[in-house]
Design a protein around this motif. Structure first.
Motif, PDB file in Angstrom:
ATOM      1  N   GLN A  60       7.309  -0.204  -0.162  1.00  0.00           N
ATOM      2  CA  GLN A  60       8.291  -0.027   0.901  1.00  0.00           C
ATOM      3  C   GLN A  60       9.703  -0.325   0.405  1.00  0.00           C
ATOM      4  O   GLN A  60      10.652   0.396   0.743  1.00  0.00           O
ATOM      5  CB  GLN A  60       7.939  -0.925   2.095  1.00  0.00           C
ATOM      6  N   TYR A 103       1.109  -3.277   6.678  1.00  0.00           N
ATOM      7  CA  TYR A 103       1.890  -2.059   6.456  1.00  0.00           C
ATOM      8  C   TYR A 103       2.563  -1.615   7.749  1.00  0.00           C
ATOM      9  O   TYR A 103       3.689  -1.112   7.742  1.00  0.00           O
ATOM     10  CB  TYR A 103       1.003  -0.949   5.905  1.00  0.00           C
ATOM     11  N   GLU A 123       5.837  -3.225   8.210  1.00  0.00           N
ATOM     12  CA  GLU A 123       6.913  -2.538   7.486  1.00  0.00           C
ATOM     13  C   GLU A 123       7.439  -1.337   8.278  1.00  0.00           C
ATOM     14  O   GLU A 123       8.650  -1.103   8.360  1.00  0.00           O
ATOM     15  CB  GLU A 123       6.403  -2.061   6.123  1.00  0.00           C
ATOM     16  N   THR A 163      -3.742  -2.773   6.785  1.00  0.00           N
ATOM     17  CA  THR A 163      -3.289  -1.914   7.879  1.00  0.00           C
ATOM     18  C   THR A 163      -2.243  -2.619   8.717  1.00  0.00           C
ATOM     19  O   THR A 163      -1.197  -2.050   9.044  1.00  0.00           O
ATOM     20  CB  THR A 163      -4.495  -1.518   8.755  1.00  0.00           C
ATOM     21  N   GLN A 166      -0.127  -7.662   0.451  1.00  0.00           N
ATOM     22  CA  GLN A 166       1.252  -7.688   0.875  1.00  0.00           C
ATOM     23  C   GLN A 166       2.161  -7.247  -0.262  1.00  0.00           C
ATOM     24  O   GLN A 166       3.200  -6.643  -0.026  1.00  0.00           O
ATOM     25  CB  GLN A 166       1.640  -9.087   1.379  1.00  0.00           C
ATOM     26  N   SER A 198       2.200  -3.455  -0.139  1.00  0.00           N
ATOM     27  CA  SER A 198       2.990  -2.998   0.998  1.00  0.00           C
ATOM     28  C   SER A 198       4.470  -3.212   0.755  1.00  0.00           C
ATOM     29  O   SER A 198       5.288  -2.317   0.960  1.00  0.00           O
ATOM     30  CB  SER A 198       2.541  -3.760   2.257  1.00  0.00           C
ATOM     31  N   ARG A 236       3.328   8.304   8.406  1.00  0.00           N
ATOM     32  CA  ARG A 236       2.710   7.101   7.828  1.00  0.00           C
ATOM     33  C   ARG A 236       2.068   6.235   8.895  1.00  0.00           C
ATOM     34  O   ARG A 236       1.000   5.633   8.653  1.00  0.00           O
ATOM     35  CB  ARG A 236       3.750   6.305   7.041  1.00  0.00           C
ATOM     36  N   ASP A 254      -1.791   5.329   8.700  1.00  0.00           N
ATOM     37  CA  ASP A 254      -2.108   3.906   8.600  1.00  0.00           C
ATOM     38  C   ASP A 254      -3.055   3.481   9.721  1.00  0.00           C
ATOM     39  O   ASP A 254      -4.068   2.820   9.469  1.00  0.00           O
ATOM     40  CB  ASP A 254      -0.817   3.081   8.669  1.00  0.00           C
ATOM     41  N   LEU A 284       0.131   4.929   1.109  1.00  0.00           N
ATOM     42  CA  LEU A 284      -0.375   3.995   2.105  1.00  0.00           C
ATOM     43  C   LEU A 284      -1.430   3.086   1.483  1.00  0.00           C
ATOM     44  O   LEU A 284      -2.016   3.428   0.457  1.00  0.00           O
ATOM     45  CB  LEU A 284      -0.953   4.746   3.302  1.00  0.00           C
ATOM     46  N   PRO A 285      -1.704   1.929   2.082  1.00  0.00           N
ATOM     47  CA  PRO A 285      -2.677   0.998   1.491  1.00  0.00           C
ATOM     48  C   PRO A 285      -4.045   1.599   1.262  1.00  0.00           C
ATOM     49  O   PRO A 285      -4.754   1.187   0.342  1.00  0.00           O
ATOM     50  CB  PRO A 285      -2.735  -0.136   2.524  1.00  0.00           C
TER      51      PRO A 285
END
Length: 779
Positions: A434, A529, A532, A526, A427, A430, A505, A509, A413-414
């Protein structure tokens, strides 16, 4: 006897305070409720002040849900700040500072009288007096100078600045932009403010049987064996926002799970960390259950039930299963950014089933946690969609241990790159992770037996025949959202199927990994993501549709050249090769699929929606529902004039009210971008979803009418073709912020909610209550 002496003492203190008022004020007081108790003052504070001053979005951070918040005071720094370039100092009440001097060091200024302060009036009193001396016109729109926008600039004057502030903002007294306080309310609040007496906490004496359960739970959570310690960490990271309620206890008593430096039985000393997965420090720490002492407000009220059955369930899920653990995993951003590696030793089925057991709680945590604030926080989702879950036996991440062992690296996760400072990388991070994960996921499912048959209905979790959390409706209300079990409203444009990797996730997130005090990179990461994860959930739903309809269905969700480019850039080629496992009998497979899911509930949820979705001959014979069907689930120009969330109060004979919630479901060509939402609106397809009872946390408007007026209200509303037409409806049936009945109706709504749902209820927030004007544009 003690209660009697306490009430007498309070009455004397307040009487002394009132004695310092003017003669005319004293006469006003004598004609109203004399010598109010502190409990009565607290009730007034809750209903007139807390309804706007609570949680992180309280104006000027003045949180009035407890006396500790009053003592902390106000700050010029906003918690929600979309342009913050560096992380802010956290200012969580009860966590990040413990004393008034500590809060002053963090920039908070006094609103009451600090010890040693002079005899001048406090900020609270001066704000109340300003509102008292400058009342707003009754039943009239607010002056333009009184802004109500969620992101309006706030001045937040200190005591030294208030005189100049009041001259420039004479209408900014309290309560802000509403009808004035009743005489006895004003006198009681002013007397209390002058007295300086602390208000009582919401906490109450804990009965022995609950103390015994607390001791049992704390012993369970603090067991020394490594497997228990990892389980407790997993539970804490998922329940740190929960309002824990013991089954059978007082419906208004709640606890929260905290990490403390002190052992069970000792006074709790909370360990302050930014996130629940941050290192609690080198010293031993303990999981403790602390009683909630604040007023309960609905927008942050996430109820989670505890009891013997829950304890047995945890043992079954986490301790009775066969798994081993060597070293405990470390703490930190990297670990919090990937719960699939941190908790890899706990069986995936146990973790997923834990989430499914209380799926509504976790979906609501995405909404009622601090992340859900403002338009850009929730424009990542459609205004209404239906959610179901992949059955654990159909989820490869659960059934095949190698799936997460090999794929976990793609599920970062970010937050795992919290130290990154380049906006342009967000981005990319992310998208890159993904895209790699989707390639991995598709390859694994292509090599699994399900690729020969496709998913059928058995691949959707049915609640195991007893759990209503299996089907959920999510509503977006422009700048906030809500969720409830079952499928409500007409057939939605989109639907989600959530599997274990998606569910976990989204939680990390939006909840565990979200830092409300974080800088702009974190906030954007946040949001991006989550974009996505929404698309992944939609893609999972499409696997249940016939192969030939998937591309067109997806295209309808992402209309417009930019949306198509967005889809291409994200490598979202709809997979029309994955076989369909359901032989559809109609030409509307989405409708057929979703309605068939309802048939599998064994009474866990209604199959039809009595107002918005019921076939002729199947609709219940109910005067109110039958009348309201004329408004529900049908497009029309009139719908666009309604706010996102209205409460319709239908008064019946005897004075009782029947509440309904009018949800404005706004249609979009797509929800693929952060900004310029109006350009992506498809307003001609907007509809109204009407729900019995009260949902949402932020009512935008009240309509109040007698039952015999309902037909006239429906005709008038459906005839609206202009803002002036809508203003006529407001004038006849609406309750303005400046209406003499505004506060009485607000009280009645909150009381009705508490009577209907004594455990789940909390005060509604009135910060987003609308003030319709003739020049307004349709929503």
């Amino acid at each position: 006897m003690r209660n009697g002496l306490w009430s007498l003492t309070v009455a004397v203190v307040l009487a002394v305070a009132i004695g310092f008022t003017t003669e005319s004020q004293a006469q006003d007081t004598a004609s109203s409720a004399q010598n109010p108790t502190l409990t009565e003052v607290k009730k007034i504070m809750d209903r007139r002040c807390v309804v706007c001053h609570s949680c992180y979005d309280a104006p000027c951070q003045l949180k009035l849900t407890s006396f500790a918040g009053v003592q902390r005071g106000a700050s010029k720094q906003a918690v929600y700040h979309t342009e913050r370039l560096t992380d802010a100092q956290p200012t969580r009440l009860g966590i990040d500072a413990r004393t008034v001097p500590q809060w002053r060091a963090l920039g908070f200024h006094s609103v009451n009288r600090d010890p040693g302060q002079g005899a001048g009036a406090s900020l609270l009193e001066r704000y109340l007096e300003l509102g008292r001396h400058n009342p707003l016109s009754v039943n009239a729109p607010l002056p333009d100078e009184l802004g109500l926008a969620l992101d309006r600039p706030l001045v937040c004057p200190t005591s030294n600045e208030f005189d100049a502030f009041s001259r420039d903002h004479s209408l900014a007294g309290m309560p802000y932009g509403t009808a004035p306080l009743a005489d006895e309310e004003y006198q009681a609040l002013v007397a209390w403010v002058r007295s300086g007496v602390p208000l009582p906490a919401a906490a109450s004496d804990i009965p022995r049987k609950i103390q015994d359960q607390i001791a049992e739970w704390e012993a369970f959570l603090n067991s020394d064996d490594p497997r228990s310690r990892l389980m407790s960490r997993y539970l804490y990271e998922h329940l740190f926002l929960a309002r824990l309620h013991f089954q059978g206890d007082d419906p208004r008593r709640f606890f929260q799970l905290v990490r403390s430096t002190t052992k069970p039985g000792e006074v709790i000393d909370i360990i302050s960390t930014r996130r629940p997965f941050d290192d609690p420090g080198a010293k031993p720490f303990y999981y403790r259950l602390e009683q909630v002492s604040e007023t309960i407000v609905h927008k942050e009220h996430l109820v989670y039930l505890l009891g013997p059955d829950r304890l047995a369930r945890y043992r079954q899920l986490f301790l009775d299963t066969d798994w081993a653990l060597g070293a405990l995993p470390p703490y930190g951003d990297a670990e919090g950014g990937n719960p699939f590696t941190t908790f890899t030793q706990i069986p995936a089925k146990s973790r997923y089933q834990f989430l499914l057991d209380d799926a509504l709680f976790f979906v609501r945590s995405f909404i009622r946690g601090p992340v859900c604030h403002g338009e850009t926080a929730v424009d990542v989702i459609e205004d209404r969609f239906w959610v179901s879950f992949l059955d654990p036996d159909a989820d490869l991440s659960v059934t095949d241990p190698s799936y997460l062992q090999e794929g976990a690296s793609y599920l970062e996760l970010p937050v795992s790159e919290a130290d990154a400072s380049v906006l342009g990388s967000l981005q990319g991070f992310s998208h890159k992770n993904q895209a790699q994960y989707l390639e991995f996921r598709d390859a694994r499912y292509r090599n699994a037996p399900v690729y020969e048959t496709g998913f059928d209905y058995s691949a959707i979790w049915d609640g195991d025949g007893s759990n209503p959390n299996a089907l959920i409706t999510v509503f977006r209300h422009f700048d906030n959202a809500s969720a409830m079990t079952g499928f409500h409203g007409g057939i939605p444009e989109t639907a989600w199927v959530i599997d274990f990797p998606i569910f976990e996730r989204i939680y990390y997130d939006l909840v565990a990994g979200y830092d409300v005090f974080g800088r702009v990179e974190h906030q954007l990461a946040t949001r991006l993501y989550m974009d996505e994860l929404r698309m992944e959930s939609e893609d999972a739903f499409l696997f249940f549709m016939p192969r030939d309809v998937r591309p067109q269905m997806h295209k309808n969700w992402y209309q417009g050249a930019l949306a198509e480019l967005h889809t291409y850039w994200h490598h979202r080629r709809v997979d029309d090769s994955f076989p369909a496992g359901i032989a559809y009998e109609t030409a509307t497979p989405k409708r057929e699929f979703l309605l068939n899911l309802l048939e599998r509930g064994n009474g866990l949820w209604p199959i039809t929606d009595p107002i918005n979705r019921c076939a002729d001959g199947e609709c219940p014979v109910d005067q109110l529902s039958e009348a309201l069907r004329d408004l529900a689930n049908q497009p029309g120009d009139w719908v666009n004039y309604l706010p996102d969330l209205s409460v319709l109060l239908v008064e019946q004979e005897g004075g009782t009210i029947e509440p309904f919630t009018l949800v404005h479901d706004k249609a979009h060509y797509n929800v693929a971008f952060l900004f310029n939402e109006k350009a992506r609106r498809d307003s001609k397809e907007d509809v109204l979803t009407i729900l019995p009872g009260l949902i949402g946390s932020y009512p935008n408007f009240f309509f109040h009418l007698r039952q015999d007026q309902l037909p006239s209200f429906i005709v008038a509303l459906k005839s609206v073709q202009s803002q002036d037409d809508y203003m006529a409806v407001v004038a006849e049936f609406g309750v303005r912020r400046t209406s003499p009945s505004f506060w009485a109706l607000s009280d009645q709504v909150n009381e009705e909610f508490l009577n209907r749902e004594p455990v789940q209820a909390g005060l509604f927030d009135l910060n987003r209550y609308k003030d319709p004007k003739s020049g307004d544009k349709p929503d």
